[in-house]
Scaffold this active site. Structure first.
Site, PDB file in Angstrom:
ATOM      1  N   TYR A 181       0.812  -1.219   0.000  1.00 34.62           N
ATOM      2  CA  TYR A 181       0.000   0.000   0.000  1.00 34.62           C
ATOM      3  C   TYR A 181       0.846   1.270   0.000  1.00 34.62           C
ATOM      4  O   TYR A 181       0.332   2.366  -0.227  1.00 34.62           O
ATOM      5  CB  TYR A 181      -0.954   0.020   1.206  1.00 34.62           C
ATOM      6  CG  TYR A 181      -1.986  -1.091   1.196  1.00 34.62           C
ATOM      7  CD1 TYR A 181      -2.058  -2.006   0.143  1.00 34.62           C
ATOM      8  CD2 TYR A 181      -2.879  -1.240   2.236  1.00 34.62           C
ATOM      9  CE1 TYR A 181      -2.988  -3.031   0.146  1.00 34.62           C
ATOM     10  CE2 TYR A 181      -3.823  -2.263   2.239  1.00 34.62           C
ATOM     11  CZ  TYR A 181      -3.870  -3.158   1.190  1.00 34.62           C
ATOM     12  OH  TYR A 181      -4.791  -4.172   1.186  1.00 34.62           O
ATOM     13  N   LYS A 231       3.899 -15.421   2.357  1.00 33.52           N
ATOM     14  CA  LYS A 231       3.801 -16.179   1.104  1.00 33.52           C
ATOM     15  C   LYS A 231       5.236 -16.486   0.676  1.00 33.52           C
ATOM     16  O   LYS A 231       5.691 -16.113  -0.420  1.00 33.52           O
ATOM     17  CB  LYS A 231       3.030 -15.329   0.066  1.00 33.52           C
ATOM     18  CG  LYS A 231       2.695 -16.041  -1.224  1.00 33.52           C
ATOM     19  CD  LYS A 231       1.608 -17.106  -1.087  1.00 33.52           C
ATOM     20  CE  LYS A 231       1.373 -17.790  -2.426  1.00 33.52           C
ATOM     21  NZ  LYS A 231       0.597 -19.042  -2.291  1.00 33.52           N
ATOM     22  N   ASP A 268      -2.420 -18.486   1.937  1.00 31.16           N
ATOM     23  CA  ASP A 268      -3.563 -19.196   1.346  1.00 31.16           C
ATOM     24  C   ASP A 268      -4.063 -20.286   2.293  1.00 31.16           C
ATOM     25  O   ASP A 268      -5.262 -20.477   2.483  1.00 31.16           O
ATOM     26  CB  ASP A 268      -3.234 -19.763  -0.047  1.00 31.16           C
ATOM     27  CG  ASP A 268      -1.823 -20.327  -0.149  1.00 31.16           C
ATOM     28  OD1 ASP A 268      -1.021 -20.110   0.783  1.00 31.16           O
ATOM     29  OD2 ASP A 268      -1.508 -20.983  -1.150  1.00 31.16           O
ATOM     30  N   ASP A 309      -5.049  -6.980   5.914  1.00 33.84           N
ATOM     31  CA  ASP A 309      -6.288  -6.295   5.523  1.00 33.84           C
ATOM     32  C   ASP A 309      -7.366  -7.341   5.240  1.00 33.84           C
ATOM     33  O   ASP A 309      -8.499  -7.263   5.726  1.00 33.84           O
ATOM     34  CB  ASP A 309      -5.979  -5.467   4.260  1.00 33.84           C
ATOM     35  CG  ASP A 309      -7.084  -4.495   3.922  1.00 33.84           C
ATOM     36  OD1 ASP A 309      -8.088  -4.461   4.652  1.00 33.84           O
ATOM     37  OD2 ASP A 309      -6.955  -3.777   2.907  1.00 33.84           O
ATOM     38  N   ASP A 368     -10.520  -9.022   8.145  1.00 35.83           N
ATOM     39  CA  ASP A 368     -11.958  -9.006   7.829  1.00 35.83           C
ATOM     40  C   ASP A 368     -12.539 -10.416   7.906  1.00 35.83           C
ATOM     41  O   ASP A 368     -13.638 -10.622   8.415  1.00 35.83           O
ATOM     42  CB  ASP A 368     -12.207  -8.454   6.419  1.00 35.83           C
ATOM     43  CG  ASP A 368     -12.386  -6.945   6.429  1.00 35.83           C
ATOM     44  OD1 ASP A 368     -12.024  -6.316   7.448  1.00 35.83           O
ATOM     45  OD2 ASP A 368     -12.881  -6.388   5.435  1.00 35.83           O
TER      46      ASP A 368
END
Ligand code: NAD
Length: 357
Positions: A141, A191, A223, A247, A251
């Site tokens: 970001y 990852k 994942d 992020d 959620d």
């Protein structure tokens, strides 16, 4: 003296922060705390009165406070403001940048009385108590270069995923400290099978883990983590990860436990800590005394615990919320068969009464 800037903002922000402030006053009187709450204009309300979403008086208030308790900002009235006046940019993003907080904490706790609100089976979700720790100031970001340019096929766009040892060390270290006060397990998510930045993340996380032999540690691919969160969420205690993975996973973890109105958050580690519910200003129910104030009230509890190290008063608020839910009281967003629907004010009053009991 603990100085708190109270920024109600817009829409339901005004109603829910009012209840959180009452709960803070109640807990303060009960435990003899020295809390000073000062209210500031922020967001659309500030724009209407002063022409900017983050006026100089509010900037000064934030700079001279230890923590900010924020409601929510925004609404249709301000949706078409030009880019240089937009509430999110002039208000929220500037506030977050000014605070410099690098760690976002999002607890996902399943209250026994709320088990039926989850979309997953009761035996999967009952007892969930996860703390997602998301890196907030680095990664995709913020990385440079970030660009879009013409390309023979139309356009080419680039974002950059970058992390330094220091950025990883400080957030993973924080996760371990949190785990020590909880069930003593850290899962670091990356990852590393594909990304170089994740390989560095994993190396640094493993090195930090050496300092905490008393805390169980594992690394997990993102994942797999996304899958495990819905398959067997109770295996997690503290989950620490980089900005974009965090992020998404925060959620996912939060929604295991039910309504958006219940969920608090903290952004810490900078000059001033920010506490806020994860939802927005909900213009559809604003001013109707329908909003669930629990996310904001639990954010206030996090503030007592993390900024002011007042664990017992924080627990008192959390216990009060649990007891009110157990007694069957619900705001409209979390009603279930047999529950008693109450408004924002009454929910706040009930929680204050339990804090005081
Ligand atoms: P929202 O979170 O405000 O609302 C989504 C849905 O959830 C709505 O149906 C709303 O009624 C419900 N809801 C949210 N909080 C609730 C609560 N406490 N109790 C009961 N129900 C609740 O998201 P949105 O509708 O996408 O956005 C509305 C406005 O909020 C927009 O202007 C948006 O920009 C702004 N927003 C602000 C923040 C912030 O200030 N941090 C965050 C997200 C959105």
């Amino acid at each position: 003296m603990a100085k708190i800037a109270l920024l109600p903002g817009d829409g339901i922000g005004v109603e829910i922060t009012k209840q959180a402030a009452l709960v803070l006053e109640t807990v303060s009187a009960k435990y003899g705390l020295d809390l000073e709450l000062n209210e500031g204009l922020f967001g659309g309300a500030a724009y209407d009165q002063t022409g900017t979403a983050f006026p100089p008086e509010t900037i000064e208030l934030v700079q001279t406070s230890d923590a900010v308790l924020l409601g929510a900002i925004g609404g249709p009235k301000w949706d078409s403001l030009p880019a240089d006046e937009r509430l999110e940019i002039v208000g929220l993003l500037r506030l977050r940048k000014m605070a410099g907080a690098y760690a976002n904490l999002r607890p996902a706790v399943m209250y026994p009385s709320m088990v039926d609100s989850s979309t997953l089976k009761p035996d999967v979700v009952s007892g969930i108590d996860i703390m997602v720790v998301r890196e907030l100031t680095g990664g995709l970001y913020f990385g440079e270069p970030r660009l879009r340019e013409p390309h023979p096929t139309g356009a080419r766009a680039v974002d950059t995923l970058e992390y330094t040892t220091l950025e990883i060390e400080r957030i993973v270290d924080l996760a371990f400290q949190l785990a020590r006060g909880r069930r003593g397990k850290v899962t670091s998510v990356d990852k590393a099978n594909v990304l170089e930045s994740s390989r560095l993340w994993r190396e640094v996380a493993c090195a930090v883990a050496q300092k905490y032999p008393d805390v169980e540690f594992e690394s997990m691919l993102v994942d797999n983590c996304a899958m495990q969160l819905v398959r067997k969420p109770k295996q997690f205690d503290v989950l620490v990860t980089e900005n974009m993975f965090g992020d998404i996973l925060s959620d996912e973890a939060a929604m295991l436990t039910g309504s958006i109105g219940m969920l608090p958050s903290a952004s810490i580690g900078g000059d001033v800590d920010i506490y806020e519910p994860i939802h927005g200003s909900a213009p559809d129910i604003a001013g109707k005394n329908m909003a669930n104030p629990i996310g904001t009230i639990l954010s206030a509890a996090m503030m007592l615990r993390y900024t002011f190290r007042l664990d017992e008063p924080a627990r008192a608020i959390e216990r009060a919320v649990e007891r009110v839910l157990e007694a069957g009281y619900r705001t409209a967003d979390i009603t279930s068969p047999g529950s008693r629907t109450v408004g924002t004010d009454e929910m706040g009053e009930l929680i204050c009464r339990e804090v005081d009991a």
